[in-house]
Design a protein around this motif. Structure first.
Motif, PDB file in Angstrom:
ATOM      1  N   GLU A  44     -23.407  -9.756  38.958  1.00 24.85           N
ATOM      2  CA  GLU A  44     -24.408  -8.915  39.610  1.00 24.85           C
ATOM      3  C   GLU A  44     -25.012  -7.915  38.623  1.00 24.85           C
ATOM      4  N   ALA A  45     -24.177  -7.332  37.755  1.00 26.38           N
ATOM      5  CA  ALA A  45     -24.670  -6.360  36.760  1.00 26.38           C
ATOM      6  C   ALA A  45     -25.637  -7.029  35.793  1.00 26.38           C
ATOM      7  N   LEU A  46     -25.295  -8.249  35.366  1.00 29.20           N
ATOM      8  CA  LEU A  46     -26.175  -8.959  34.441  1.00 29.20           C
ATOM      9  C   LEU A  46     -27.501  -9.304  35.122  1.00 29.20           C
ATOM     10  N   GLU A  47     -27.432  -9.747  36.366  1.00 26.93           N
ATOM     11  CA  GLU A  47     -28.653 -10.094  37.090  1.00 26.93           C
ATOM     12  C   GLU A  47     -29.527  -8.863  37.316  1.00 26.93           C
ATOM     13  N   LYS A  48     -28.894  -7.717  37.591  1.00 24.05           N
ATOM     14  CA  LYS A  48     -29.643  -6.480  37.776  1.00 24.05           C
ATOM     15  C   LYS A  48     -30.288  -6.044  36.463  1.00 24.05           C
ATOM     16  N   THR A  49     -29.589  -6.264  35.367  1.00 26.02           N
ATOM     17  CA  THR A  49     -30.138  -5.960  34.043  1.00 26.02           C
ATOM     18  C   THR A  49     -31.365  -6.818  33.762  1.00 26.02           C
ATOM     19  N   LEU A  50     -31.268  -8.098  34.068  1.00 27.31           N
ATOM     20  CA  LEU A  50     -32.394  -9.008  33.858  1.00 27.31           C
ATOM     21  C   LEU A  50     -33.579  -8.656  34.757  1.00 27.31           C
ATOM     22  N   GLU A  51     -33.282  -8.211  35.950  1.00 29.31           N
ATOM     23  CA  GLU A  51     -34.335  -7.877  36.918  1.00 29.31           C
ATOM     24  C   GLU A  51     -35.100  -6.612  36.511  1.00 29.31           C
ATOM     25  N   THR A  52     -34.371  -5.593  36.054  1.00 30.27           N
ATOM     26  CA  THR A  52     -34.975  -4.280  35.792  1.00 30.27           C
ATOM     27  C   THR A  52     -35.317  -4.035  34.331  1.00 30.27           C
ATOM     28  N   GLY A  53     -34.652  -4.755  33.410  1.00 26.08           N
ATOM     29  CA  GLY A  53     -34.821  -4.479  31.989  1.00 26.08           C
ATOM     30  C   GLY A  53     -34.010  -3.300  31.517  1.00 26.08           C
ATOM     31  N   LEU A  54     -33.219  -2.711  32.405  1.00 26.39           N
ATOM     32  CA  LEU A  54     -32.348  -1.581  32.075  1.00 26.39           C
ATOM     33  C   LEU A  54     -30.889  -2.034  32.188  1.00 26.39           C
ATOM     34  N   ALA A  55     -30.058  -1.555  31.273  1.00 22.69           N
ATOM     35  CA  ALA A  55     -28.668  -2.014  31.217  1.00 22.69           C
ATOM     36  C   ALA A  55     -27.877  -1.523  32.428  1.00 22.69           C
ATOM     37  N   HIS A  56     -27.257  -2.462  33.124  1.00 22.99           N
ATOM     38  CA  HIS A  56     -26.346  -2.178  34.232  1.00 22.99           C
ATOM     39  C   HIS A  56     -24.973  -2.750  33.888  1.00 22.99           C
ATOM     40  N   TYR A  57     -23.932  -2.058  34.297  1.00 21.37           N
ATOM     41  CA  TYR A  57     -22.570  -2.481  33.994  1.00 21.37           C
ATOM     42  C   TYR A  57     -21.705  -2.367  35.254  1.00 21.37           C
ATOM     43  N   TYR A  58     -20.475  -2.869  35.121  1.00 26.01           N
ATOM     44  CA  TYR A  58     -19.508  -2.718  36.206  1.00 26.01           C
ATOM     45  C   TYR A  58     -18.411  -1.772  35.737  1.00 26.01           C
ATOM     46  N   SER A  59     -18.199  -0.715  36.511  1.00 21.04           N
ATOM     47  CA  SER A  59     -17.165   0.267  36.176  1.00 21.04           C
ATOM     48  C   SER A  59     -15.818  -0.203  36.709  1.00 21.04           C
ATOM     49  N   ARG A  60     -14.868  -0.403  35.819  1.00 27.78           N
ATOM     50  CA  ARG A  60     -13.541  -0.848  36.229  1.00 27.78           C
ATOM     51  C   ARG A  60     -12.768   0.267  36.919  1.00 27.78           C
ATOM     52  N   SER A  61     -13.040   1.524  36.549  1.00 27.13           N
ATOM     53  CA  SER A  61     -12.322   2.645  37.169  1.00 27.13           C
ATOM     54  C   SER A  61     -12.897   3.007  38.533  1.00 27.13           C
ATOM     55  N   ARG A  62     -14.229   2.973  38.650  1.00 29.81           N
ATOM     56  CA  ARG A  62     -14.871   3.322  39.920  1.00 29.81           C
ATOM     57  C   ARG A  62     -15.091   2.098  40.813  1.00 29.81           C
ATOM     58  N   ARG A  63     -14.896   0.941  40.234  1.00 26.32           N
ATOM     59  CA  ARG A  63     -15.020  -0.330  40.955  1.00 26.32           C
ATOM     60  C   ARG A  63     -16.387  -0.480  41.627  1.00 26.32           C
ATOM     61  N   ARG A  64     -17.418  -0.231  40.824  1.00 27.69           N
ATOM     62  CA  ARG A  64     -18.771  -0.388  41.365  1.00 27.69           C
ATOM     63  C   ARG A  64     -19.763  -0.647  40.247  1.00 27.69           C
ATOM     64  N   LEU A  65     -20.908  -1.134  40.630  1.00 28.88           N
ATOM     65  CA  LEU A  65     -22.012  -1.338  39.695  1.00 28.88           C
ATOM     66  C   LEU A  65     -22.607   0.010  39.317  1.00 28.88           C
ATOM     67  N   TRP A  66     -23.012   0.172  38.046  1.00 31.28           N
ATOM     68  CA  TRP A  66     -23.687   1.411  37.649  1.00 31.28           C
ATOM     69  C   TRP A  66     -24.728   1.122  36.578  1.00 31.28           C
ATOM     70  N   MET A  67     -25.754   1.931  36.566  1.00 31.01           N
ATOM     71  CA  MET A  67     -26.797   1.809  35.547  1.00 31.01           C
ATOM     72  C   MET A  67     -26.533   2.840  34.466  1.00 31.01           C
ATOM     73  N   LYS A  68     -26.560   2.428  33.232  1.00 31.79           N
ATOM     74  CA  LYS A  68     -26.375   3.360  32.125  1.00 31.79           C
ATOM     75  C   LYS A  68     -27.462   4.439  32.178  1.00 31.79           C
ATOM     76  N   GLY A  69     -27.024   5.696  32.206  1.00 31.11           N
ATOM     77  CA  GLY A  69     -27.966   6.801  32.238  1.00 31.11           C
ATOM     78  C   GLY A  69     -28.409   7.207  33.625  1.00 31.11           C
ATOM     79  N   GLU A  70     -27.768   6.679  34.663  1.00 33.36           N
ATOM     80  CA  GLU A  70     -28.214   6.976  36.030  1.00 33.36           C
ATOM     81  C   GLU A  70     -28.066   8.450  36.381  1.00 33.36           C
ATOM     82  N   THR A  71     -27.143   9.152  35.737  1.00 30.46           N
ATOM     83  CA  THR A  71     -27.013  10.606  35.954  1.00 30.46           C
ATOM     84  C   THR A  71     -27.419  11.407  34.721  1.00 30.46           C
ATOM     85  N   SER A  72     -27.154  10.876  33.536  1.00 35.40           N
ATOM     86  CA  SER A  72     -27.449  11.618  32.300  1.00 35.40           C
ATOM     87  C   SER A  72     -28.883  11.454  31.818  1.00 35.40           C
ATOM     88  N   GLY A  73     -29.521  10.373  32.249  1.00 35.66           N
ATOM     89  CA  GLY A  73     -30.851  10.067  31.740  1.00 35.66           C
ATOM     90  C   GLY A  73     -30.841   9.257  30.455  1.00 35.66           C
TER      91      GLY A  73
END
Length: 316
Positions: free
Chosen positions: A39-68
């Motif tokens: 899902e993270a890879l597909e979201k990355t391909l869709e948006t052009g922005l890097a998305h990853y899966y957090s093993r500690s939070r157990r959820r999808l996240w976009m790099k920079g979603e809070t920090s910019g």
């Protein structure tokens, strides 16, 4: 280049995740290691922005979603086993949550012996190249204090023969690590341009080339005099208020560097640091520049011309 599809990726081997190595496209520096599910890879391909899966939070996240500090993806490559991917990105801001540009900002203490061994290996290559270098003489033109200028034909400064890419990259690494962050790298024509471009690329900053000829009629240059030539330099591509790193291949008499530092300062451009591949210590130019400007000149190779040949000290 060969192609792979998402179906070729082995997410199951890692329990639904694959490691994603993240590299900055413009500097080639490795920024971080993260993990992706499908899902993270597909979201990355869709948006052009890097998305990853957090093993500690157990959820999808976009790099920079809070920090910019987002990552715009430029290239994606798949490894030979299909169980890891490489993302080349444009990094906005810093990648590391600790405020460092790369998460890989610490050297392993136990690897210091390996690092030092490599430094010694490169230094020995440089000494060997200088020991075999031909020394030629040119007419001295700067003043009436000398009759000739000694020219040393090496791979690193005159490019008399092509330099070893690994050694040249090592020199660029040393300059990069010993100088601060800046807005631009500036370099005078012509032998300083190759190393300046490597340093600029490592820093992810533009290179402004100071020309020996005007690019437009009426452009005003600054006079300079080195040991073997006199002329004018024409400064382009830098603006008032910018902070620059001045890079050249060699400092000998210091005439070129002094003229450029003074001219840049007169235009409101701050020279934050000066670096050269080599310093011809017999001409005392490095010392003169440091004395008159207060700037330390980072010279990787210090050269001494003796009757029995060329001796060098490599600053590692």
């Amino acid at each position: 280049m060969k192609k792979a599809r998402i179906e070729d990726l082995d997410f199951e081997k890692g329990g639904g995740l694959i490691p994603a190595i993240v590299q900055e496209y413009k500097t080639r520096k490795v920024l971080m290691l993260a993990y992706m599910n499908r899902e993270a890879l597909e979201k990355t391909l869709e948006t052009g922005l890097a998305h990853y899966y957090s093993r500690s939070r157990r959820r999808l996240w976009m790099k920079g979603e809070t920090s910019g500090s987002i990552q715009r993806v430029r290239r994606i490559y798949v490894d030979c086993d299909g169980d890891a991917i490489l993302l080349q990105v444009e990094q906005v801001g810093d990648a590391c949550h600790l405020g460092e540009h790369s998460c890989f900002h610490r050297a392993l203490e136990e690897a210091e012996r390996l690092h030092q061994s490599f430094d010694r290996e490169v230094a020995e290559k440089i000494r060997g190249d200088y020991s075999r270098a031909e020394v030629t003489a040119r007419r001295w033109v700067k003043d009436k204090k000398r009759k000739e200028y000694k020219f040393i034909l090496t791979p690193y400064t005159e490019h008399y023969t092509p330099p070893d890419p690994e050694v040249y990259e090592w020199i660029a690494e040393k300059i990069d690590e010993s100088t601060p962050d800046i807005d631009k790298v500036v370099a005078p024509e012509c032998f300083g341009i190759p190393i300046a471009q490597l340093v600029a690329s490592r820093k992810g900053r533009p290179l402004a080339i100071i020309r020996k000829r005007p690019l437009k009629p009426g452009d005003k240059g600054v006079e300079y005099a080195s040991g073997y030539e006199k002329g004018r330099y024409y400064i382009y591509g830098v603006a008032e208020g910018e902070k620059v790193l001045l890079v050249d291949d060699t400092v000998s008499t210091g005439g070129t560097l002094l003229s450029l530092i003074r001219e840049l300062a007169s235009r409101g451009i701050r020279v934050a640091a000066v670096a050269t591949i080599a310093s011809k210590e017999d001409y005392r130019g490095r010392e003169l520049v440091e004395k008159l400007t207060g700037l330390k000149v980072q010279s990787i190779v210090r050269v001494y011309i003796r009757s029995r040949g060329v001796e060098v000290e490599v600053v590692t």
